[in-house]
Design a protein around this motif. Structure first.
Motif, mmCIF file in Angstrom:
data_model
loop_
_atom_site.group_PDB
_atom_site.id
_atom_site.type_symbol
_atom_site.label_atom_id
_atom_site.label_comp_id
_atom_site.label_asym_id
_atom_site.label_seq_id
_atom_site.Cartn_x
_atom_site.Cartn_y
_atom_site.Cartn_z
ATOM 1 N N ALA A 20 25.034 41.381 -78.415
ATOM 2 C CA ALA A 20 24.037 41.790 -77.409
ATOM 3 C C ALA A 20 22.627 41.787 -78.002
ATOM 4 O O ALA A 20 21.678 41.333 -77.356
ATOM 5 N N PHE A 21 22.473 42.263 -79.222
ATOM 6 C CA PHE A 21 21.160 42.261 -79.865
ATOM 7 C C PHE A 21 20.663 40.826 -80.023
ATOM 8 O O PHE A 21 19.521 40.507 -79.684
ATOM 9 N N CYS A 22 21.519 39.965 -80.550
ATOM 10 C CA CYS A 22 21.122 38.571 -80.756
ATOM 11 C C CYS A 22 20.832 37.871 -79.430
ATOM 12 O O CYS A 22 19.886 37.074 -79.339
ATOM 13 N N LYS A 23 21.609 38.168 -78.406
ATOM 14 C CA LYS A 23 21.361 37.573 -77.092
ATOM 15 C C LYS A 23 20.005 38.012 -76.558
ATOM 16 O O LYS A 23 19.227 37.194 -76.055
ATOM 17 N N GLN A 24 19.705 39.285 -76.665
ATOM 18 C CA GLN A 24 18.443 39.819 -76.141
ATOM 19 C C GLN A 24 17.239 39.148 -76.795
ATOM 20 O O GLN A 24 16.242 38.866 -76.138
ATOM 21 N N PHE A 25 17.319 38.896 -78.088
ATOM 22 C CA PHE A 25 16.171 38.365 -78.820
ATOM 23 C C PHE A 25 16.304 36.876 -79.141
ATOM 24 O O PHE A 25 15.559 36.352 -79.961
ATOM 25 N N ASN A 26 17.262 36.210 -78.470
ATOM 26 C CA ASN A 26 17.456 34.765 -78.594
ATOM 27 C C ASN A 26 17.623 34.347 -80.056
ATOM 28 O O ASN A 26 16.964 33.430 -80.540
ATOM 29 N N LEU A 27 18.506 35.047 -80.753
ATOM 30 C CA LEU A 27 18.775 34.778 -82.161
ATOM 31 C C LEU A 27 20.146 34.139 -82.307
ATOM 32 O O LEU A 27 21.055 34.392 -81.515
ATOM 33 N N PHE A 28 20.310 33.337 -83.339
ATOM 34 C CA PHE A 28 21.628 32.766 -83.635
ATOM 35 C C PHE A 28 22.579 33.895 -83.990
ATOM 36 O O PHE A 28 22.237 34.786 -84.765
ATOM 37 N N TYR A 43 15.290 39.214 -87.758
ATOM 38 C CA TYR A 43 14.379 39.296 -86.613
ATOM 39 C C TYR A 43 12.998 39.673 -87.133
ATOM 40 O O TYR A 43 12.862 40.672 -87.852
ATOM 41 N N ASN A 44 12.002 38.873 -86.799
ATOM 42 C CA ASN A 44 10.626 39.092 -87.278
ATOM 43 C C ASN A 44 10.567 39.266 -88.794
ATOM 44 O O ASN A 44 9.846 40.115 -89.310
ATOM 45 N N VAL A 69 16.395 46.978 -91.703
ATOM 46 C CA VAL A 69 16.387 47.798 -90.488
ATOM 47 C C VAL A 69 17.808 47.927 -89.953
ATOM 48 O O VAL A 69 18.554 46.951 -89.905
ATOM 49 N N PHE A 70 18.174 49.153 -89.558
ATOM 50 C CA PHE A 70 19.433 49.380 -88.850
ATOM 51 C C PHE A 70 19.113 49.535 -87.367
ATOM 52 O O PHE A 70 18.144 50.178 -86.997
#
Length: 119
Positions: free
Chosen positions: A57-65, A81-82, A110-111
Motif C-alpha cells: 500500500a505504501f509503495c502503491k501510494q507513492f508509485n514506488l517499485f 522514498y525521497n 525512516v519507519f
C-alpha cells in the motif's frame, strides 16, 4: 502531534496476489530455518500477509517499485522514498499498536506504520 493519514484502496485482485506472495514468503522463510517469532494470536501467513499489504500500500501510494520476491529478508529496508530508506511496519489495531519488538536497524532511515482496515 497529529500524524498524516493516507487512505490507499487495494482491490480484491491485489489482495489475492499479496496473499499468494505472503504464503510463498512464509514457505521460503520456514524452509531455510527462519524462526516464526509470533507476538499475536495469528498464523505466520496472516502476519506475513499484513506485513506485505502495508508495504504494498505504501509503495502503491507513492508509485514506488515493490519488490515481492518471496525470499527471506532480515535487517533491510522495504523501499526508498525521497532518498530515505523506508521500513514499513503494519498493524490492524486502530490505536496504532505495533505487536512485536522494534530493533535498531542501521539500514533504515525512516519507519512507517501502516494501519490496516479491512472492509
Amino acid at each position: 502531534m497529529e500524524r498524516p493519514k493516507v487512505v490507499v484502496d487495494v482491490s480484491e485482485v491485489e489482495l489475492l496476489t499479496i496473499n499468494m506472495f505472503a504464503n510463498l514468503r512464509a514457505i521460503g522463510s520456514r524452509s531455510v530455518g527462519v524462526h516464526d517469532n509470533k507476538f499475536a494470536n495469528k498464523t505466520g501467513s496472516e502476519i506475513d500477509f499484513e506485513g506485505l499489504l502495508g508495504e504494498y500500500a505504501f509503495c502503491k501510494q507513492f508509485n514506488l517499485f515493490y519488490d515481492m520476491m518471496p525470499i527471506p529478508r532480515s535487517g533491510s529496508y522495504d523501499c526508498i522514498y525521497n532518498g530515505k530508506r523506508i521500513d514499513i511496519k503494519s498493524t490492524t489495531y486502530s490505536t496504532g499498536v505495533l505487536i512485536g519488538p522494534m530493533k535498531r536497524n542501521p539500514d533504515v532511515d525512516v519507519f512507517v506504520l501502516a494501519l490496516l482496515e479491512f472492509n
